[in-house]
Design a protein around this motif. Sequence first.
Motif, mmCIF file in Angstrom:
data_model
loop_
_atom_site.group_PDB
_atom_site.id
_atom_site.type_symbol
_atom_site.label_atom_id
_atom_site.label_comp_id
_atom_site.label_asym_id
_atom_site.label_seq_id
_atom_site.Cartn_x
_atom_site.Cartn_y
_atom_site.Cartn_z
ATOM 1 N N ASP A 42 0.816 -1.214 0.000
ATOM 2 C CA ASP A 42 0.000 0.000 0.000
ATOM 3 C C ASP A 42 0.854 1.270 0.000
ATOM 4 N N ALA A 43 2.128 1.154 0.382
ATOM 5 C CA ALA A 43 2.986 2.327 0.502
ATOM 6 C C ALA A 43 3.809 2.614 -0.759
ATOM 7 N N VAL A 44 3.781 1.716 -1.743
ATOM 8 C CA VAL A 44 4.631 1.908 -2.922
ATOM 9 C C VAL A 44 3.807 2.314 -4.145
ATOM 10 N N ALA A 45 4.505 2.888 -5.118
ATOM 11 C CA ALA A 45 3.871 3.286 -6.378
ATOM 12 C C ALA A 45 3.579 2.060 -7.227
ATOM 13 N N ASP A 46 2.704 2.225 -8.213
ATOM 14 C CA ASP A 46 2.276 1.112 -9.064
ATOM 15 C C ASP A 46 3.413 0.464 -9.854
ATOM 16 N N ASP A 47 4.511 1.189 -10.054
ATOM 17 C CA ASP A 47 5.612 0.638 -10.847
ATOM 18 C C ASP A 47 6.808 0.220 -9.987
ATOM 19 N N ASP A 48 6.612 0.122 -8.681
ATOM 20 C CA ASP A 48 7.709 -0.245 -7.782
ATOM 21 C C ASP A 48 8.079 -1.711 -7.972
ATOM 22 N N PRO A 49 9.381 -2.034 -8.003
ATOM 23 C CA PRO A 49 9.818 -3.430 -8.167
ATOM 24 C C PRO A 49 9.347 -4.354 -7.046
ATOM 25 N N LEU A 50 9.011 -3.812 -5.898
ATOM 26 C CA LEU A 50 8.522 -4.624 -4.782
ATOM 27 C C LEU A 50 7.264 -5.392 -5.182
ATOM 28 N N ILE A 51 6.453 -4.808 -6.054
ATOM 29 C CA ILE A 51 5.218 -5.464 -6.472
ATOM 30 C C ILE A 51 5.531 -6.779 -7.185
#
Length: 61
Positions: A42-51
């Motif tokens: 919930d804390a990262v942007a839509d293009d963050d590698p964490l996803i």
Amino acid sequence: MSSLKERVREKLVRQLAEDGPPDPDQDDTRQVSVQDDLDLLDAVADDDPLIEELAARYLVA
């Protein structure tokens, strides 16, 4: 079609729902880990590698 982030979020929420409420007498480390991952998601942007990392960890296609 929903984004990968939305699909990962749905999977994590479903996982928590299937686990039921936490037992106050036990530390369910897996449940805590899923909640932590949901908070991170919930804390990262839509293009963050964490996803991508979370999608692989929770087998989200």
